[in-house]
Design a protein around this motif. Structure first.
Motif, PDB file in Angstrom:
ATOM      1  N   SER A  99      -9.004   1.036   5.406  1.00 33.05           N
ATOM      2  CA  SER A  99     -10.330   0.422   6.086  1.00 33.05           C
ATOM      3  C   SER A  99     -11.133   1.199   6.673  1.00 33.05           C
ATOM      4  O   SER A  99     -10.308   2.614   7.181  1.00 33.05           O
ATOM      5  N   PRO A 100     -12.258   1.183   7.255  1.00 34.88           N
ATOM      6  CA  PRO A 100     -12.745   2.064   8.090  1.00 34.88           C
ATOM      7  C   PRO A 100     -12.216   2.458   9.389  1.00 34.88           C
ATOM      8  O   PRO A 100     -12.154   3.630   9.980  1.00 34.88           O
ATOM      9  N   GLU A 101     -11.899   1.274  10.051  1.00 34.40           N
ATOM     10  CA  GLU A 101     -11.070   1.381  11.259  1.00 34.40           C
ATOM     11  C   GLU A 101      -9.952   2.168  11.186  1.00 34.40           C
ATOM     12  O   GLU A 101      -9.540   2.803  11.967  1.00 34.40           O
ATOM     13  N   LEU A 102      -9.108   2.024  10.029  1.00 36.06           N
ATOM     14  CA  LEU A 102      -7.996   3.028  10.081  1.00 36.06           C
ATOM     15  C   LEU A 102      -8.349   4.224   9.635  1.00 36.06           C
ATOM     16  O   LEU A 102      -7.869   5.190  10.240  1.00 36.06           O
ATOM     17  N   LEU A 103      -9.556   4.582   9.157  1.00 37.95           N
ATOM     18  CA  LEU A 103      -9.756   6.163   8.814  1.00 37.95           C
ATOM     19  C   LEU A 103     -10.129   6.718  10.346  1.00 37.95           C
ATOM     20  O   LEU A 103      -9.779   7.781  10.418  1.00 37.95           O
ATOM     21  N   TRP A 157      -0.061  -1.364   9.440  1.00 43.48           N
ATOM     22  CA  TRP A 157      -0.594  -0.749  10.448  1.00 43.48           C
ATOM     23  C   TRP A 157      -1.850  -1.561  10.738  1.00 43.48           C
ATOM     24  O   TRP A 157      -2.486  -1.478  12.034  1.00 43.48           O
ATOM     25  N   ARG A 158      -2.664  -1.831   9.699  1.00 40.92           N
ATOM     26  CA  ARG A 158      -4.059  -2.560   9.762  1.00 40.92           C
ATOM     27  C   ARG A 158      -3.778  -3.932  10.650  1.00 40.92           C
ATOM     28  O   ARG A 158      -4.812  -4.091  11.425  1.00 40.92           O
ATOM     29  N   THR A 159      -3.031  -4.630  10.444  1.00 41.73           N
ATOM     30  CA  THR A 159      -2.622  -5.863  11.217  1.00 41.73           C
ATOM     31  C   THR A 159      -2.497  -5.672  12.560  1.00 41.73           C
ATOM     32  O   THR A 159      -3.321  -6.325  13.521  1.00 41.73           O
ATOM     33  N   VAL A 160      -1.706  -4.563  12.976  1.00 44.04           N
ATOM     34  CA  VAL A 160      -1.738  -4.067  14.332  1.00 44.04           C
ATOM     35  C   VAL A 160      -2.807  -3.697  14.924  1.00 44.04           C
ATOM     36  O   VAL A 160      -3.191  -4.242  16.093  1.00 44.04           O
ATOM     37  N   LEU A 161      -3.539  -2.709  14.317  1.00 38.62           N
ATOM     38  CA  LEU A 161      -5.035  -2.380  14.855  1.00 38.62           C
ATOM     39  C   LEU A 161      -5.932  -3.456  15.090  1.00 38.62           C
ATOM     40  O   LEU A 161      -6.453  -3.372  16.145  1.00 38.62           O
ATOM     41  N   ASN A 162      -5.836  -4.351  14.153  1.00 36.35           N
ATOM     42  CA  ASN A 162      -6.867  -5.292  14.157  1.00 36.35           C
ATOM     43  C   ASN A 162      -6.510  -6.401  15.459  1.00 36.35           C
ATOM     44  O   ASN A 162      -7.301  -7.236  15.982  1.00 36.35           O
ATOM     45  N   LYS A 163      -5.233  -6.309  15.898  1.00 32.39           N
ATOM     46  CA  LYS A 163      -4.843  -7.432  16.982  1.00 32.39           C
ATOM     47  C   LYS A 163      -4.626  -6.446  18.414  1.00 32.39           C
ATOM     48  O   LYS A 163      -4.209  -6.924  19.256  1.00 32.39           O
ATOM     49  N   ARG A 164      -5.074  -5.222  18.482  1.00 32.20           N
ATOM     50  CA  ARG A 164      -4.800  -4.299  19.350  1.00 32.20           C
ATOM     51  C   ARG A 164      -5.677  -4.880  20.737  1.00 32.20           C
ATOM     52  O   ARG A 164      -5.077  -4.921  21.672  1.00 32.20           O
ATOM     53  N   ALA A 165      -6.823  -5.403  20.585  1.00 33.68           N
ATOM     54  CA  ALA A 165      -7.451  -6.027  21.901  1.00 33.68           C
ATOM     55  C   ALA A 165      -6.813  -6.974  22.401  1.00 33.68           C
ATOM     56  O   ALA A 165      -6.599  -7.351  23.560  1.00 33.68           O
ATOM     57  N   ALA A 166      -6.457  -8.084  21.472  1.00 31.80           N
ATOM     58  CA  ALA A 166      -5.572  -9.360  22.139  1.00 31.80           C
ATOM     59  C   ALA A 166      -4.364  -8.778  22.547  1.00 31.80           C
ATOM     60  O   ALA A 166      -3.949  -9.410  23.621  1.00 31.80           O
ATOM     61  N   PHE A 167      -3.612  -7.991  22.344  1.00 28.02           N
ATOM     62  CA  PHE A 167      -2.481  -7.545  22.665  1.00 28.02           C
ATOM     63  C   PHE A 167      -2.520  -6.710  24.017  1.00 28.02           C
ATOM     64  O   PHE A 167      -1.705  -7.064  24.935  1.00 28.02           O
ATOM     65  N   MET A 189       0.928  -0.955  -0.106  1.00 31.16           N
ATOM     66  CA  MET A 189       0.027  -0.078   0.069  1.00 31.16           C
ATOM     67  C   MET A 189       0.845   1.209   0.034  1.00 31.16           C
ATOM     68  O   MET A 189       2.120   1.299   0.783  1.00 31.16           O
ATOM     69  N   ALA A 190       0.515   2.266  -0.744  1.00 25.23           N
ATOM     70  CA  ALA A 190       1.265   3.397  -0.916  1.00 25.23           C
ATOM     71  C   ALA A 190       1.272   4.431   0.392  1.00 25.23           C
ATOM     72  O   ALA A 190       0.112   4.334   1.143  1.00 25.23           O
ATOM     73  N   LYS A 191       2.159   4.943   0.794  1.00 26.08           N
ATOM     74  CA  LYS A 191       2.219   5.708   1.975  1.00 26.08           C
ATOM     75  C   LYS A 191       0.851   6.792   2.106  1.00 26.08           C
ATOM     76  O   LYS A 191       0.427   6.864   3.202  1.00 26.08           O
ATOM     77  N   ALA A 192       0.534   7.308   1.131  1.00 28.32           N
ATOM     78  CA  ALA A 192      -0.467   8.164   0.916  1.00 28.32           C
ATOM     79  C   ALA A 192      -1.864   7.348   1.160  1.00 28.32           C
ATOM     80  O   ALA A 192      -2.710   8.319   1.551  1.00 28.32           O
ATOM     81  N   ASP A 193      -1.823   6.213   1.086  1.00 28.02           N
ATOM     82  CA  ASP A 193      -3.305   5.675   1.125  1.00 28.02           C
ATOM     83  C   ASP A 193      -3.540   4.852   2.557  1.00 28.02           C
ATOM     84  O   ASP A 193      -4.602   4.231   2.769  1.00 28.02           O
ATOM     85  N   TRP A 194      -2.516   4.941   3.434  1.00 27.06           N
ATOM     86  CA  TRP A 194      -2.477   4.005   4.484  1.00 27.06           C
ATOM     87  C   TRP A 194      -4.290   4.321   5.267  1.00 27.06           C
ATOM     88  O   TRP A 194      -4.570   3.323   5.785  1.00 27.06           O
ATOM     89  N   MET A 195      -4.571   5.308   5.629  1.00 26.66           N
ATOM     90  CA  MET A 195      -5.639   5.722   6.426  1.00 26.66           C
ATOM     91  C   MET A 195      -6.998   5.229   5.676  1.00 26.66           C
ATOM     92  O   MET A 195      -8.139   4.984   6.294  1.00 26.66           O
ATOM     93  N   TYR A 196      -6.802   4.931   4.172  1.00 26.56           N
ATOM     94  CA  TYR A 196      -8.224   4.681   3.509  1.00 26.56           C
ATOM     95  C   TYR A 196      -8.306   3.054   3.448  1.00 26.56           C
ATOM     96  O   TYR A 196      -9.222   2.607   2.743  1.00 26.56           O
TER      97      TYR A 196
END
Length: 179
Positions: free
Chosen positions: A10-14, A46-56, A1-8
């Motif tokens: 997933s809805p969770e990332l946005l 970052w999406r991978t980490v965000l998705n695992k945040r509760a488990a961490f 994914m391009a640096k410019a697009d990371w926040m788009y």
């Protein structure tokens, strides 16, 4: 994914970008969690980490710094078989090591917050670039903090990880300017 697009991606990332990323943070426990999240993200999305945040959070006792600092190699072995988290032994060991280092910073500086924000005299650096190409991956500040953290025994705190950490905790605000 391009640096410019990371926040788009997933809805969770946005939502994360709009409500958490770049917001000034001053709670030591939350600062510790965010530092850990940045080291988990190294080499991953970052999406991978965000998705695992509760488990961490569950695995690391809601990032209670004292409790994490007391974790043992047996705890690491249990975490290594937990499919809900990123099972990278070096990163898991770094989490425990860094909890111990944060305790040392708290003892010497009063708080992790005071230590980190002291590098900028408590003032947020607001850049508001027009495009992601204007956002650096590291800076003189992240180099200086990285070097100091390493001298204090922290692991996985290179200048790129630290620049990203400074962004997430709001010391550096690189939110794009509205066009």
């Amino acid at each position: 994914m391009a640096k410019a697009d990371w926040m788009y991606d997933s809805p969770e990332l946005l939502t994360y970008y709009q409500t958490e990323w770049g917001q000034p943070e001053h709670d030591d426990q939350r600062l510790f969690e965010l530092l850990c999240s940045e080291l988990y993200q190294a080499g991953l999305s970052w999406r991978t980490v965000l998705n695992k945040r509760a488990a961490f959070r569950k695995a690391f006792k809601n990032y209670n710094i004292r409790k994490v600092a007391q974790m043992t190699s047996e705890d690491i072995e249990q975490l290594m078989v937990n499919p809900m988290i990123i099972r990278n032994r070096a990163k898991l060991n770094a989490t425990i090591n860094n909890a111990q280092a944060v305790l040392n910073v708290q003892a010497s500086e009063g708080s992790f917050d005071r230590y980190l924000w002291g590098f900028v005299d408590g003032q947020q650096i607001v850049n508001h670039p027009k495009t992601w190409t204007e956002v650096p991956t590291e800076s003189a500040l992240s180099l200086r903090i990285s070097k100091d953290l390493k001298q204090r025994g922290f692991k996985f705190v290179g200048p790129v990880i630290i620049y990203s950490f400074l962004q997430v905790i709001g010391i550096v605000d690189d939110h794009l300017r509205p066009q």
